[in-house]
Design a protein around this motif. Sequence first.
Motif, PDB file in Angstrom:
ATOM      1  N   HIS A  68      -4.365   6.232   1.093  1.00 33.36           N
ATOM      2  CA  HIS A  68      -5.097   6.796  -0.037  1.00 33.36           C
ATOM      3  C   HIS A  68      -5.624   8.184   0.322  1.00 33.36           C
ATOM      4  N   ALA A 127      -4.459   1.113   3.924  1.00 34.64           N
ATOM      5  CA  ALA A 127      -4.849   1.443   2.547  1.00 34.64           C
ATOM      6  C   ALA A 127      -5.759   2.670   2.540  1.00 34.64           C
ATOM      7  N   ILE A 128      -6.744   2.672   3.429  1.00 41.05           N
ATOM      8  CA  ILE A 128      -7.678   3.800   3.498  1.00 41.05           C
ATOM      9  C   ILE A 128      -6.941   5.087   3.865  1.00 41.05           C
ATOM     10  N   ALA A 142      -7.600  -4.617  -0.327  1.00 39.05           N
ATOM     11  CA  ALA A 142      -7.255  -3.237   0.028  1.00 39.05           C
ATOM     12  C   ALA A 142      -8.117  -2.259  -0.773  1.00 39.05           C
ATOM     13  N   ASN A 166       0.831  -1.209   0.000  1.00 35.14           N
ATOM     14  CA  ASN A 166       0.000   0.000   0.000  1.00 35.14           C
ATOM     15  C   ASN A 166       0.865   1.258   0.000  1.00 35.14           C
ATOM     16  N   ARG A 193     -12.276  11.283   7.582  1.00 36.75           N
ATOM     17  CA  ARG A 193     -12.914  12.091   6.528  1.00 36.75           C
ATOM     18  C   ARG A 193     -12.735  13.583   6.785  1.00 36.75           C
ATOM     19  N   ALA A 235      -3.731  -3.642   7.693  1.00 36.65           N
ATOM     20  CA  ALA A 235      -3.316  -3.334   6.318  1.00 36.65           C
ATOM     21  C   ALA A 235      -4.456  -2.652   5.561  1.00 36.65           C
ATOM     22  N   ALA A 236      -5.698  -3.090   5.805  1.00 39.46           N
ATOM     23  CA  ALA A 236      -6.840  -2.421   5.180  1.00 39.46           C
ATOM     24  C   ALA A 236      -6.937  -0.979   5.674  1.00 39.46           C
ATOM     25  N   HIS A 273     -15.224   2.122   2.334  1.00 41.89           N
ATOM     26  CA  HIS A 273     -15.164   3.272   3.245  1.00 41.89           C
ATOM     27  C   HIS A 273     -15.686   4.528   2.551  1.00 41.89           C
ATOM     28  N   ARG A 274     -15.281   4.705   1.306  1.00 44.81           N
ATOM     29  CA  ARG A 274     -15.707   5.892   0.555  1.00 44.81           C
ATOM     30  C   ARG A 274     -17.213   5.926   0.368  1.00 44.81           C
ATOM     31  N   ILE A 321      -8.997   3.831  -8.450  1.00 41.21           N
ATOM     32  CA  ILE A 321      -8.309   4.358  -7.273  1.00 41.21           C
ATOM     33  C   ILE A 321      -6.940   4.837  -7.766  1.00 41.21           C
ATOM     34  N   ALA A 341     -11.499  -2.070   0.697  1.00 43.48           N
ATOM     35  CA  ALA A 341     -11.540  -1.269   1.928  1.00 43.48           C
ATOM     36  C   ALA A 341     -11.701   0.209   1.587  1.00 43.48           C
ATOM     37  N   ILE A 342     -10.903   0.680   0.637  1.00 49.81           N
ATOM     38  CA  ILE A 342     -10.964   2.094   0.249  1.00 49.81           C
ATOM     39  C   ILE A 342     -12.338   2.432  -0.318  1.00 49.81           C
ATOM     40  N   PHE A 349       0.630   4.100  -2.954  1.00 52.65           N
ATOM     41  CA  PHE A 349       0.206   5.483  -2.714  1.00 52.65           C
ATOM     42  C   PHE A 349       1.388   6.416  -2.503  1.00 52.65           C
TER      43      PHE A 349
END
Lengths: 264, 264
Positions: A260, A256-257, B253, A140, A208, A252-253, B260-261, B240, B256-257, A144
């Motif tokens: 990103h 990623a969030i 991953a 990740n 957010r 790890a998830a 969440h979004r 993404i 997850a993004i 990113f």
Amino acid sequence: MNLISIDDPGDPRAAAYLSIRERDLAGRQGRFVAEGKVVLEVLFSAARFEPESVLVLDKRLAGLTDTLHKAPPSMPVYVAPQSVMDEIAGFHIHRGILAVARRRHEDDAEALIASLPPRAVVPVLVGLSNHDNVGAIFRNAAAFGANAVLLDATCCDPLYRKAIRVSVGAALKVPFATVESAGSLVDLLDRHGFTQIALSPAGTTDIRDASPPHRLALYLGAEGPGLPDELLSRLQTVRIGMAPGFDSLNVAAASAIALHRFAN
Amino acid sequence: MNLISIDDPGDPRAAAYLSIRERDLAGRQGRFVAEGKVVLEVLFSAARFEPESVLVLDKRLAGLTDTLHKAPPSMPVYVAPQSVMDEIAGFHIHRGILAVARRRHEDDAEALIASLPPRAVVPVLVGLSNHDNVGAIFRNAAAFGANAVLLDATCCDPLYRKAIRVSVGAALKVPFATVESAGSLVDLLDRHGFTQIALSPAGTTDIRDASPPHRLALYLGAEGPGLPDELLSRLQTVRIGMAPGFDSLNVAAASAIALHRFAN
């Protein structure tokens, strides 16, 4: 290419590939093993680590020529049939290609931090002993554009074979440094102008609502124990909002969030 | 609690726990195995599946009493010493607790979709054959309140032991249905007012610019092949954004993004 046929599992030239799994556990004194076409392409292209040799399955050689041409031309390419390769490694190598590379003198955390550009993102891993999670976070981080990864001494080794594999080679590309304890980093990163954010289920700000800072150090702790309270008390804390009744996210998830969200 | 001591690995009452790994592969005719305290708490609390029995390590029983009180009181709780437990299972059970539960008549996709609330998020998995990824996506689905998961017939079984474990029990909580092909879902979901979005590295809209719809079907494909072109051509596509030079993100991953979004 420096092709060398290996027909005898006892050939001393292939000794670095003997009993791969046992030596994963025992350590390799300054070396590590990487496996698979995609990972080896990162090893050769990123050139952060020096490959010493490759062991490749004879019938896969033709399909791996482009990959191998990214390596130094003098590097030995040992070519073996499946039975010999499996007997050397001690298990069935279905990926068909392995490399042994030299570890480098590990970057000093302070020097690494000092080398970072004005805009930078640096995950800081605390107590992550699971190779899948560390490998996935490196992946990740690379995806990113994180500039480096810092790890405390209780994290597992990013150059462990499985961590490299899960990282899809990112552990061979993204610079990293290990420090004795994450607490020692806070003052250092502060002096270098980093906004330091801890990701925590109990964080005060929803991610957010958090703005991406110019220089970010993002602290990630192990699932279960999370980050130590002593560290949380010194940092801004951010949470990832979840559904009631199942507020459980893999680290790890979560990385990623957050990566990103905060990517430059 | 209905406690029953098992001292003989050949005791027919524990036959459902024999040779766990071999029967993971062979299938269990209407049953599945779940393991570990946290997963079993979800099994008992969500009550989507009927537990038939539990096999617990004698020395762990005291610490698992609260967990076991969430199960139906008549359910047999087989208690065995480590050596008997390991001999039954065929390997060392370090989690100390296993359950066998009945599969249910699987939800029909159309009925499941028709049962969803006005605001809903439904991941649609296409060609995901990796148990870690499917388990991790279920975990993310539960964490971000997805209402159901749809899978095409080429995905692996979410009730495979490892998928359940990686999902931390979410596969036992989030309703799911399997369809022959994802293509057959598009018209169905359209009729039910779902905005259908495919996550793809080549997506036309950056996910940062995509608004969360009221009803979302989020299509996720396997790493490597991705979603079939035929499907992509019928859906909105979202990407993404990643760093140049390492545009490689694990599908869990990515889920997850995106979840969440788009979470409600």
